[in-house]
Scaffold this motif. Structure first.
Motif, PDB file in Angstrom:
ATOM      1  N   ARG A 172       1.289  -1.182  -0.329  1.00 59.92           N
ATOM      2  CA  ARG A 172      -0.345   0.037   0.387  1.00 59.92           C
ATOM      3  C   ARG A 172       0.049   1.142   0.203  1.00 59.92           C
ATOM      4  NH1 ARG A 172      -1.913  -2.234   4.665  1.00 59.92           N
ATOM      5  NH2 ARG A 172      -0.883  -0.999   5.728  1.00 59.92           N
ATOM      6  N   ARG A 173       0.440   2.464  -0.381  1.00 58.78           N
ATOM      7  CA  ARG A 173       1.449   3.766   0.091  1.00 58.78           C
ATOM      8  C   ARG A 173       0.966   4.212   1.481  1.00 58.78           C
ATOM      9  NH1 ARG A 173      -1.858   9.279  -1.962  1.00 58.78           N
ATOM     10  NH2 ARG A 173      -2.185   9.052   0.151  1.00 58.78           N
ATOM     11  N   GLU A 174       2.187   4.456   2.135  1.00 59.34           N
ATOM     12  CA  GLU A 174       2.519   4.740   2.711  1.00 59.34           C
ATOM     13  C   GLU A 174       3.099   6.090   3.001  1.00 59.34           C
ATOM     14  OE1 GLU A 174       1.522   3.217   5.126  1.00 59.34           O
ATOM     15  OE2 GLU A 174       1.189   0.948   4.723  1.00 59.34           O
ATOM     16  N   ASP A 175       2.675   6.666   3.902  1.00 59.52           N
ATOM     17  CA  ASP A 175       3.270   8.537   4.074  1.00 59.52           C
ATOM     18  C   ASP A 175       3.886   8.463   5.433  1.00 59.52           C
ATOM     19  OD1 ASP A 175       1.988   9.747   1.763  1.00 59.52           O
ATOM     20  OD2 ASP A 175       0.052   9.386   3.111  1.00 59.52           O
ATOM     21  N   ILE A 176       5.202   9.406   5.528  1.00 59.89           N
ATOM     22  CA  ILE A 176       5.994   9.443   6.533  1.00 59.89           C
ATOM     23  C   ILE A 176       5.717  11.248   6.421  1.00 59.89           C
ATOM     24  CG2 ILE A 176       7.446   9.887   8.227  1.00 59.89           C
ATOM     25  CD1 ILE A 176       8.130   6.747   7.383  1.00 59.89           C
TER      26      ILE A 176
END
Length: 70
Positions: free
Chosen positions: A34-38
């Motif tokens: 999945r797309r992950e964001d930090i």
């Protein structure tokens, strides 16, 4: 680097290194599929898809895919 957005296939790992030639401290990004964001790297904490030293964002100099056992 103040934020990171990535999508890595499940089972793969991407590693960001503090120094050139894959040396020094490292930030490990684990693939979830999945797309992950930090969004705030200076305030990020370890979680299921990221393991990162404190104050690491401005120190990334090299990176690569690696096989890292779970």
């Amino acid at each position: 680097v103040s934020s990171v957005r990535f999508q890595i296939p499940r089972g793969l790992t991407y590693v960001l290194y503090e120094h050139a030639n894959h040396k020094g401290k490292k930030m490990i990004l684990r693939g979830t599929g999945r797309r992950e964001d930090i969004t705030k790297m200076d305030k990020a904490k370890d979680n299921s898809f990221c393991k990162m030293p404190k104050n690491f964002g401005d120190k990334i100099s090299s990176s690569r895919f690696e096989v890292i056992p779970d």
